[in-house]
Scaffold this active site. Sequence first.
Site: not given
Ligand SMILES: Cc1cc2nc3c(=O)[nH]c(=O)nc-3n(C[C@H](O)[C@H](O)[C@H](O)COP(=O)(O)O)c2cc1C
Lengths: 266, 266, 306, 306
Positions: C48, C72, C133, C194-195, C220, C246-247
């Site tokens: 995190k 989120n 950010c 990606i973020n 997701g 990503g997802g």
């Molecule tokens: C609840 C939550 C909290 C997240 N917090 C951070 C974070 O603190 N720093 C960051 O770089 N990305 C954060 N992300 C982004 C994830 O690391 C990731 O890049 C994004 O969710 C896409 O991947 P996913 O579709 O597998 O979730 C967060 C995502 C979620 C869902």
Amino acid sequence: MYQVKARVLSNEKVGEAHYRMKLEVSQIAKDARPGQFVHIRCSSDHDPLLRRPFSIHKCAQGRIDILYQVVGGGTRILSKKRRGDQLDLLGPLGKGFEVEPAFSKIFIVSGGIGVAPLYMVAQEITRLGQGKEVTALLGAKNKELILGKDDWESLGLRVMIATEDGSEGYQGLVSALFERLILSQTSLSLAVYSCGPVPMLRKIAELSSHGGFFCQVSLEQRMGCGLGACLGCVIRGTSGYLRVCKEGPVFDAQEILWDDPDLEIR
Amino acid sequence: MYQVKARVLSNEKVGEAHYRMKLEVSQIAKDARPGQFVHIRCSSDHDPLLRRPFSIHKCAQGRIDILYQVVGGGTRILSKKRRGDQLDLLGPLGKGFEVEPAFSKIFIVSGGIGVAPLYMVAQEITRLGQGKEVTALLGAKNKELILGKDDWESLGLRVMIATEDGSEGYQGLVSALFERLILSQTSLSLAVYSCGPVPMLRKIAELSSHGGFFCQVSLEQRMGCGLGACLGCVIRGTSGYLRVCKEGPVFDAQEILWDDPDLEIR
Amino acid sequence: MGNIPDLRVSLGRIHLRNPVLVASGTFGYGEEYKDFVDPGELGGIITKAVTLKPRKGNPPPRLAETPAGLLNSIGLENPGVEMFLKEKLPHLKRLKTKIIVNIAGEKKTEYLYLAEKLGKRGGIDALEVNISCPNVEKRGLIFGTSADLAFSLVKGLKQATDLPLIVKLTPNVTDITEIAQAAEEAGAEALSLINTISGMAIDVNTRRPKLGAITGGLSGPAIRPVAVRMVRQTFQKVNLPLIGIGGIMSAEDALEFILAGATAVAVGTANFVDPAVSLRIVEGLRQYLRKMRIDYFHHLIGDLRI
Amino acid sequence: MGNIPDLRVSLGRIHLRNPVLVASGTFGYGEEYKDFVDPGELGGIITKAVTLKPRKGNPPPRLAETPAGLLNSIGLENPGVEMFLKEKLPHLKRLKTKIIVNIAGEKKTEYLYLAEKLGKRGGIDALEVNISCPNVEKRGLIFGTSADLAFSLVKGLKQATDLPLIVKLTPNVTDITEIAQAAEEAGAEALSLINTISGMAIDVNTRRPKLGAITGGLSGPAIRPVAVRMVRQTFQKVNLPLIGIGGIMSAEDALEFILAGATAVAVGTANFVDPAVSLRIVEGLRQYLRKMRIDYFHHLIGDLRI
Ligand SMILES: Cc1cc2nc3c(=O)[nH]c(=O)nc-3n(C[C@H](O)[C@H](O)[C@H](O)COP(=O)(O)O)c2cc1C
Ligand SMILES: Cc1cc2nc3c(=O)[nH]c(=O)nc-3n(C[C@H](O)[C@H](O)[C@H](O)COP(=O)(O)OP(=O)(O)OC[C@H]3O[C@@H](n4cnc5c(N)ncnc54)[C@H](O)[C@@H]3O)c2cc1C
Ligand SMILES: Cc1cc2nc3c(=O)[nH]c(=O)nc-3n(C[C@H](O)[C@H](O)[C@H](O)COP(=O)(O)OP(=O)(O)OC[C@H]3O[C@@H](n4cnc5c(N)ncnc54)[C@H](O)[C@@H]3O)c2cc1C
Ligand SMILES: Cc1cc2nc3c(=O)[nH]c(=O)nc-3n(C[C@H](O)[C@H](O)[C@H](O)COP(=O)(O)O)c2cc1C
Ligand code: FES
Ligand code: FES
């Protein structure tokens, strides 16, 4: 074309991963022509999002049958439906087979689940029929996958089987059986109707072209609307892209660019 | 904490939109404490994507019950499960109720489906308990929605009913009934355990704070992981945000910022 | 180690046992999943976000589901770097896996200070720099949406620490490869992409936003096609190893990213759906390699057939 | 007409019977859905893109499903403006609904010529300018990703025709409000948003892209949160009426866009799932107004409670 809530009358497993579903759909049944298809919404949520197309396999008063193989999410959901469930259907869609009285010798060549759209055209031919020589060549991996042989035989036409493993009939590809039967005939009154995997159809089309036969095939492509609006379902034809849902799914073999590798569905 | 494939033993409709599901889950049943919850994957596809949290309603050798109300997609899918189906469960999760021997007078106050987490704490209290005066106040819209009254009565504690429409017991809100019962008592050996809609809990918390009672409530928030990792399930506490899945779902009433409008789930 | 199939991959100086990481913000600081995942079987853990000062985060509700997606608005809630070093790092250090610490800030100096502080401690294998950010010194312009800001930030970080820098890109840009190239030039060791994609959802009955913070980040399966596309675009333009995110819900999903050009993947939202999913993905990759008779995982990277 | 609830809305000079349109490329030129939808009950029809010359479009496969989404790479296949005028417009004209013709081009002059040609014919109520196309004169830069290109294009179009111009924005940008403002300044009458998000999907068994064109545009419910966010951002920055588009499957989905600030909506991918969905959405909106005791639909526009 109708959008209807069809009631599932039965959904019977007829092979490894193959099912026959009977659906109550009076309007669609009334209008359906051999080779046409229905577009079925398998899920009420987003998984899968789009409808799935299935050939109309049989059609009788007020109902149609589809014959399908479970290959992914949509067909898996279908396979779980039971008598009494409802399905949202569009149909009948697309252009079907053309049968002309002039054809005196007719071959119906099916590979695997490709048998689905061919039964109705066989029915139509035998109805039109006296004096025609009609042969149905049914090909499959093994004899368990020859679907509905009895149905075919009850139509009163010559039925020949080809299985890849030789468990019944000719051992080998159904296209090879076809090749043997037509040898090097050329005839303008010979017609071929076919559906199956693309390599097989390619072969049938080539042989028919050499022989000068009338040849129609039913093709597949991933579909969106099913109505000709989205242009999503095209394949490459000699005159440009053709929509499978509108100009097809039944095409004259010579309309198709058979050497396009994208004909094989991904 | 375990992740298990739980077998559905039964899934019975017990009210308008209310169900009781019995699940075979030996490990979770072994560890479960009153007030803890399980996190259930309702669908194997993406609709809904996330798990859904449910309080452990009862717990016996090798199995747990949940008591739930159908409010949306996830609970609708749950309601369709049948004996023999499997569900993916995480649990037991969260912090449960604390029962101290010193409490001599105890109120359990439930509103609607809020009854779910309270049964086990009542069981625990009666087990710990000779000489305690225990009252369960069960509130609901109408008498059909008083769930499991017999169960409560068989625990041997005083059961009082409040219905909004007056179809059984006290007519009015269960928080009003509670208010009448405690009048203007103040007592440090009086304990209150409660779960229900936020406005009700707010009222119970306020009365308890005035009376100096020990008061614990079970709260809800939309959840992600259920494990304390995502920080998605927070509510506003007096000392900052609190994770419902980790610091809760059971909180001391005084930990909570009751005037935060976001306490009410959207 | 020399086992076949060989799942090892390298992100510059960071050598991973296998290409499966867990994504920042979805796995806490490694403790929360201990009953479900042995971190020793993962490629690594991305923590995190850690910021200089503690952050309270956004008001609830912080989560809302959308079709095949999750919004989120956690708002980078975290205890700040001091507490991180004192309370979280000791535990993380003991895990037999790579530890990548995600850092975030609102000013360049915050990032630099963070990196310096974290770089001095042992036990951290790399920093993942979250540049999604807002920069309070540039009217809230997101660091990751400007090639200049991104370049200058990464350049600065490079001087502030010897730790490998993984720059995490935001998808909310016209051309992600521009930012990727800026990060590459500034000395990034790898890129994460990606973020989340910025989004919002509204409850039409209450007419209120479903999130307390109004907008949030979409993650997701819904975003996977966008992420895969960005990985491929970036793979074609930069020479850095990429972490695809990503997802990702399954080994198959992970493989889409690898074929598009990612060297490793990070699993995010899927951890909420199935806490052990990361291990299942490792196993699924192994099976795929066997089925395809591929001995070395890294042969798959970017091996898309056009 | 004066019925309550009153669903009428105006997009500048275009007055709609109700706020539900069908989106470009998903409803053909109005003929294909005739068995399912009476266009007279819709707010209007936005046609498939028309270009100056006929276009063959992209190689198949052109569609791939993704979680709650659809990737398409039709590639603007269309018969060109001459054929459109000859074969499609006569039918469209007869429909008792607003006809909005979507236009696309690769050069500014193509757009201008198209607009001029279409503007001279009667029966067209507005043009929707698809600016998600690459400008071949600017190294393929997408018109809609540059405020300057967008401004100059719309400005030019404004001079070329008197038809109301609806500019359709692409979501593949860092800041959609910049482009929106440029279009506003240049004289757009309304804005449509969003077009599809660029994405790709890979078949990991064949290792080939699922689309013949490799990448495509993502539509469907998956993108809705992104679209709603962009509508709200744009609503806060420009004074033009907005057409909300992206993943609308139901009246509830449509209302998210309206509350976020859209004046009307256009339904795309959902037409494939249910050809009569647009009519169901009209009916659903009517029911919502009744339930909420709101007499005038337009009171809902942007009525988000924060
Ligand atoms: C609840 C939550 C909290 C997240 N917090 C951070 C974070 O603190 N720093 C960051 O770089 N990305 C954060 N992300 C982004 C994830 O690391 C990731 O890049 C994004 O969710 C896409 O991947 P996913 O579709 O597998 O979730 C967060 C995502 C979620 C869902
Ligand atoms: C006009 C037409 C008529 C058809 N008639 C029949 C029929 O009578 N019986 C029958 O079993 N099938 C028929 N099909 C194929 C059937 O539509 C697909 O098998 C089905 O859509 C797969 O859906 P799914 O969700 O189960 O699989 P998906 O998850 O979508 O795909 C699983 C696999 O199946 C393949 N596939 C997907 N869609 C198609 C498609 N349209 N055509 C061929 N392969 C596909 C893909 O390559 C993929 O690998 C027909 C297709 C068309 C276009
Ligand atoms: C710790 C905990 C324990 C719970 N125990 C129980 C229980 O024992 N029995 C029971 O019936 N319910 C319980 N809930 C609530 C239950 O989790 C939700 O009703 C469920 O998640 C809704 O899922 P859905 O997909 O059916 O509805 P959704 O489609 O997600 O939502 C439908 C409606 O329900 C409301 N809702 C959604 N999630 C929650 C939530 N977490 N809490 C409250 N309201 C919500 C929303 O406002 C929405 O309007 C508990 C919640 C928590 C956090
Ligand atoms: C198959 C298909 C074809 C499309 N063709 C066009 C087009 O020609 N011009 C255009 O501006 N948008 C086109 N779009 C984009 C849609 O109009 C719409 O903006 C997008 O699909 C998002 O809405 P949806 O999620 O409701 O589909 C097309 C979309 C699809 C799915
Ligand atoms: S599926 Fe839409 S045109 Fe054929
Ligand atoms: S649900 Fe993830 S922290 Fe509570």
